[in-house]
Design an enzyme around this catalytic site. Structure first.
Site, mmCIF file in Angstrom:
data_model
loop_
_atom_site.group_PDB
_atom_site.id
_atom_site.type_symbol
_atom_site.label_atom_id
_atom_site.label_comp_id
_atom_site.label_asym_id
_atom_site.label_seq_id
_atom_site.Cartn_x
_atom_site.Cartn_y
_atom_site.Cartn_z
ATOM 1 N N ASN A 1 -2.776 44.011 22.913
ATOM 2 C CA ASN A 1 -1.930 43.487 23.660
ATOM 3 C C ASN A 1 -0.735 44.309 22.777
ATOM 4 O O ASN A 1 0.284 43.360 23.504
ATOM 5 C CB ASN A 1 -1.980 41.601 23.475
ATOM 6 C CG ASN A 1 -1.714 41.718 21.877
ATOM 7 O OD1 ASN A 1 -2.478 41.993 20.718
ATOM 8 N ND2 ASN A 1 -1.448 40.562 21.183
ATOM 9 N N TYR B 1 -11.503 38.771 21.361
ATOM 10 C CA TYR B 1 -10.052 38.065 20.911
ATOM 11 C C TYR B 1 -9.041 38.326 21.669
ATOM 12 O O TYR B 1 -8.834 39.817 23.061
ATOM 13 C CB TYR B 1 -9.291 39.907 19.907
ATOM 14 C CG TYR B 1 -7.773 39.349 20.016
ATOM 15 C CD1 TYR B 1 -7.277 38.517 19.082
ATOM 16 C CD2 TYR B 1 -6.543 40.265 19.940
ATOM 17 C CE1 TYR B 1 -5.831 38.050 18.759
ATOM 18 C CE2 TYR B 1 -5.214 39.797 20.198
ATOM 19 C CZ TYR B 1 -4.575 38.745 19.755
ATOM 20 O OH TYR B 1 -4.159 38.456 19.417
ATOM 21 N N ALA C 1 15.160 10.871 -7.907
ATOM 22 C CA ALA C 1 15.156 11.819 -7.344
ATOM 23 C C ALA C 1 15.320 13.209 -8.059
ATOM 24 O O ALA C 1 15.030 13.980 -7.801
ATOM 25 C CB ALA C 1 14.342 11.899 -6.092
ATOM 26 N N GLU D 1 9.714 4.187 -24.539
ATOM 27 C CA GLU D 1 9.356 4.843 -24.495
ATOM 28 C C GLU D 1 8.268 5.954 -25.149
ATOM 29 O O GLU D 1 8.064 5.351 -26.235
ATOM 30 C CB GLU D 1 10.437 6.026 -23.562
ATOM 31 C CG GLU D 1 11.142 5.916 -22.271
ATOM 32 C CD GLU D 1 10.876 5.301 -21.414
ATOM 33 O OE1 GLU D 1 9.915 6.546 -20.835
ATOM 34 O OE2 GLU D 1 10.334 4.450 -21.058
ATOM 35 N N THR E 1 17.342 8.799 -16.301
ATOM 36 C CA THR E 1 17.308 7.584 -15.364
ATOM 37 C C THR E 1 18.299 6.769 -14.715
ATOM 38 O O THR E 1 18.415 5.807 -13.837
ATOM 39 C CB THR E 1 15.154 6.560 -15.096
ATOM 40 O OG1 THR E 1 15.190 5.992 -16.355
ATOM 41 C CG2 THR E 1 14.355 7.182 -15.128
ATOM 42 N N ALA F 1 -19.407 46.504 32.671
ATOM 43 C CA ALA F 1 -19.700 46.276 30.842
ATOM 44 C C ALA F 1 -18.934 47.370 30.668
ATOM 45 O O ALA F 1 -19.051 48.750 31.276
ATOM 46 C CB ALA F 1 -20.712 46.685 30.693
ATOM 47 N N LYS G 1 9.484 18.483 -7.811
ATOM 48 C CA LYS G 1 8.748 17.444 -8.218
ATOM 49 C C LYS G 1 8.192 17.334 -6.454
ATOM 50 O O LYS G 1 6.992 16.406 -6.007
ATOM 51 C CB LYS G 1 8.210 17.162 -9.330
ATOM 52 C CG LYS G 1 6.834 15.949 -9.428
ATOM 53 C CD LYS G 1 7.343 15.236 -10.858
ATOM 54 C CE LYS G 1 7.796 13.862 -11.196
ATOM 55 N NZ LYS G 1 8.291 13.921 -12.031
ATOM 56 N N ARG H 1 6.385 18.681 -15.800
ATOM 57 C CA ARG H 1 5.407 18.868 -16.120
ATOM 58 C C ARG H 1 4.167 19.179 -15.182
ATOM 59 O O ARG H 1 3.023 20.168 -15.327
ATOM 60 C CB ARG H 1 4.510 18.000 -16.657
ATOM 61 C CG ARG H 1 5.064 17.280 -17.670
ATOM 62 C CD ARG H 1 5.307 15.821 -18.314
ATOM 63 N NE ARG H 1 5.955 14.715 -17.163
ATOM 64 C CZ ARG H 1 6.075 13.694 -17.595
ATOM 65 N NH1 ARG H 1 5.269 12.761 -18.310
ATOM 66 N NH2 ARG H 1 6.879 12.995 -16.978
HETATM 67 C C1 UD1 Z 1 9.746 7.281 -16.214
HETATM 68 C C2 UD1 Z 1 9.558 5.752 -17.093
HETATM 69 C C3 UD1 Z 1 8.626 4.828 -18.076
HETATM 70 C C4 UD1 Z 1 7.796 4.460 -16.365
HETATM 71 C C5 UD1 Z 1 7.639 5.499 -15.644
HETATM 72 C C6 UD1 Z 1 6.472 5.629 -14.896
HETATM 73 C C7 UD1 Z 1 12.471 5.789 -18.120
HETATM 74 C C8 UD1 Z 1 13.463 5.281 -19.329
HETATM 75 N N1 UD1 Z 1 10.922 6.003 -18.503
HETATM 76 O O1 UD1 Z 1 8.933 7.834 -17.145
HETATM 77 O O2 UD1 Z 1 9.244 3.826 -18.460
HETATM 78 O O3 UD1 Z 1 6.522 4.329 -17.797
HETATM 79 O O4 UD1 Z 1 8.566 6.245 -15.169
HETATM 80 O O5 UD1 Z 1 5.954 6.534 -13.918
HETATM 81 O O6 UD1 Z 1 12.954 5.577 -17.249
HETATM 82 N N2 UD1 Z 1 15.418 11.170 -12.433
HETATM 83 C C9 UD1 Z 1 16.431 10.991 -12.014
HETATM 84 N N3 UD1 Z 1 17.218 11.652 -13.337
HETATM 85 C C10 UD1 Z 1 17.016 11.641 -14.429
HETATM 86 C C11 UD1 Z 1 15.864 12.034 -15.153
HETATM 87 C C12 UD1 Z 1 14.702 10.572 -14.201
HETATM 88 O O7 UD1 Z 1 16.215 10.965 -10.624
HETATM 89 O O8 UD1 Z 1 17.825 12.349 -15.352
HETATM 90 C C13 UD1 Z 1 13.729 10.972 -11.687
HETATM 91 C C14 UD1 Z 1 12.144 11.836 -11.148
HETATM 92 O O9 UD1 Z 1 12.975 12.524 -10.182
HETATM 93 C C15 UD1 Z 1 11.380 10.907 -11.414
HETATM 94 C C16 UD1 Z 1 12.588 9.773 -11.693
HETATM 95 O O10 UD1 Z 1 13.321 9.503 -12.089
HETATM 96 O O11 UD1 Z 1 11.697 10.463 -9.417
HETATM 97 C C17 UD1 Z 1 10.791 9.373 -13.136
HETATM 98 O O12 UD1 Z 1 11.518 10.392 -14.326
HETATM 99 P P1 UD1 Z 1 10.681 11.206 -15.304
HETATM 100 O O13 UD1 Z 1 11.010 11.983 -15.370
HETATM 101 O O14 UD1 Z 1 9.214 10.919 -14.173
HETATM 102 O O15 UD1 Z 1 10.100 9.619 -15.837
HETATM 103 P P2 UD1 Z 1 8.820 9.461 -16.353
HETATM 104 O O16 UD1 Z 1 9.078 10.565 -18.194
HETATM 105 O O17 UD1 Z 1 7.613 9.143 -15.449
HETATM 106 CA CA CA Z 2 7.353 9.895 -13.967
#
Ligand code: UD1
Ligand code: CA
Length: 480
Positions: free
Chosen positions: A392, A372, A12, A161, A84, A429, A25, A18
């Site tokens: 009031n 009211y 998270a 990706e 991620t 009244a 988000k 986006r």
């Molecule tokens: C990611 C996957 C993609 C998959 C998709 C599914 C990777 C590289 N890609 O892409 O293959 O199809 O999810 O929904 O993993 N987050 C972090 N730290 C970061 C970046 C993201 O914790 O540095 C968290 C975000 O908050 C989010 C989740 O990881 O909850 C996914 O990140 P997001 O940027 O939405 O990845 P996608 O581009 O959707």
């Molecule tokens: Ca995502």
């Protein structure tokens, strides 16, 4: 029982660009709780020995919301290395160093995934003794997601990706859901090797799959039954899609539990709402927050209740209410506005075009029309006349109005607070009640009516009113 070999990591830390929002988000709402709340409660249902959420973007807000949803969750901060993969790596560092169980990684932005599907994934992973098992989905169009690249034998080869995919890879409709189970030591070893050499300059968790596979380790991708289970929320279109799908599930759940929902498509029920059997929801009803509705109550059409308690057999029509308690068999609306602190007694009534706030109506007390009522206590069995306003607010402070039991107040009254009207009292009244009315008294303060005969003929000659008056007066004089 706690699964001592299971750690769950919720990602998270991402920005959620986006969404184009000031709100992170994963804190956007879905069925009354933040996206991440759905993910956390699903994760918790698996009873892992460790539950970790990785945060970074708007860190304090996200961490606070996570702890509000799950006070036992561990918060881990991601550093400046993006992706991620890095998020998973910092989470691993927070686990005991000898942890060699399974790490289930889920995304904070994939809210519809249920505990049963996660359990199946984990069971399958363990049965195969895999190094990594991921949940995939076959979609009509995989745009935006990472794609599952399979080898000639149909085995999982790697994940690519969207932004790094060739044209041929972009045509693949099997996508990575972003949900995986890894054998912890294998994950730790491979993450150390993942680089940021890709289109987004991020450390991709998905690269671990290809690295494990390259070492000949067993990896697998399991397609989910239905694609929507793993739908990610990246923009507001996907947020609304997820909300619609989840609402359908929630409404259906209540229908099967004995609630009549006349029009499921226009009925919205938060995940936090509780309904009894034989509740009836009419079209255009939205139920939010901690709202509870007791047996036999009919709510709607066109009603929004937030954090309300509705008693058995009550009737609430075309009403907007927040933090209100509606007693058994009470009748609310049509066109009522109940603001916080409203308590309507059993068999009570708040009728048409009535606004209430911070007020208690006793058993059988009624405010039927155009009023009211604020900062007021109304006793049992009292009827408040049509068009009554409690004044009031003196411009600086709010004051209370107290009306006793079985009082009958006249139409078009103003109660200038602080003021008290005693038990069984009456008001005429048009009375402006500025001082207390003793029990059983009648209060009147409207000046006696004075009729100025022939005023219209003298002052508005030649008007339709004058002609009508002349005709009426001739008629009455003729017969007199
Ligand atoms: C990611 C996957 C993609 C998959 C998709 C599914 C990777 C590289 N890609 O892409 O293959 O199809 O999810 O929904 O993993 N987050 C972090 N730290 C970061 C970046 C993201 O914790 O540095 C968290 C975000 O908050 C989010 C989740 O990881 O909850 C996914 O990140 P997001 O940027 O939405 O990845 P996608 O581009 O959707
Ligand atoms: Ca995502």
């Amino acid at each position: 029982m706690t699964d001592s070999r299971l750690a769950i990591v919720v990602l998270a830390a991402g920005q959620g660009t986006r969404m184009k929002s000031q709100t992170p988000k994963v804190l956007h709402g879905l069925a009354g709780i933040p996206l991440i709340g759905h993910v956390l409660s699903t994760a918790r249902a698996l009873d892992p020995a460790h539950l970790i959420t990785v945060v970074r973007h708007d860190r304090d807000r996200v961490a606070a919301a996570v702890l509000e949803c799950d006070g036992a969750c561990t918060i881990v901060d991601q550093d400046e290395i993006p992706g991620t993969g890095r998020a998973a790596e910092v989470a691993l560092d927070a686990l005991p160093h000898d942890f060699d169980g399974d790490v289930l990684v889920v995304s904070g932005d994939v809210p519809l995934l249920d505990a049963a599907t996660l359990s199946e994934l984990l069971t399958e992973h363990r049965a195969r003794g895999a190094a990594a098992t991921l949940l995939s989905a076959v979609l009509d169009d995989g745009t935006g997601y990472g794609r599952v690249v399979r080898d000639a034998e149909g085995g999982l080869d790697r994940i690519v990706e969207q932004k790094d995919a060739s044209e041929a890879e972009q045509a693949i409709t099997e996508i990575n859901s972003g949900t995986y189970v890894f054998h912890a030591p294998s994950l730790r070893a491979k993450l150390a090797l993942v680089s940021t050499d890709n289109a987004q300059q991020e450390k991709y968790l998905t690269d671990v799959v290809g690295l494990l596979r390259g070492d000949g380790m067993p990896v697998a991708a399991l397609p989910v039954r239905e694609g929507w289970l793993v739908a990610g929320v990246n923009d507001r279109v996907q947020l609304a899609d997820a909300a619609l799908r989840l609402n359908q599930l929630i409404v259906r759940g209540w229908q099967l539990a004995g609630v009549t929902v006349v029009d499921p498509a226009s009925t919205w029920i938060d995940r936090t709402v509780t309904l009894d059997e034989d509740v009836e929801l009419r079209p255009g009803t939205q139920l939010h927050g901690a709202t509870t509705i007791a047996r036999g109550a009919i709510v709607g059409p066109d009603t929004t209740l937030t954090d309300c308690e509705v008693g058995q057999g009550a009737r609430v029509s075309r009403t907007d209410a927040t933090l209100a308690v509606i007693g058994e068999r009470a009748s609310i609306g049509p066109f009522a506005y109940l603001r916080p602190g409203t308590i309507v007694g059993e068999d009570g009534k708040v009728g048409t075009f009535v606004e209430t706030k911070n007020s208690t109506l006793g058993r059988g007390a009624k405010v039927p029309h155009l009023s009211y009522v604020g900062d007021t206590t109304v006793g049992d069995g009292t009827n408040i006349g049509a068009g009554t306003i409690t004044a009031n607010y003196d411009g600086v402070n709010k004051h209370r109005t107290e009306v006793g039991a079985h009082a009958r107040t006249g139409s078009h009254n103003v109660f200038v607070a602080p003021v008290r009207i005693g038990d069984g009292a009456y008001t005429g009244a048009g009375t402006v009640v500025r001082k207390d009315v003793p029990a059983g008294a009648l209060a009147v303060n409207v000046a006696p009516q004075r009729n100025v005969e022939r005023w219209v003929a003298a002052n508005r000659p030649g008007t339709a009113a004058a002609e009508a008056a002349a005709a009426a007066n001739e008629g009455s004089e003729g017969t007199a």
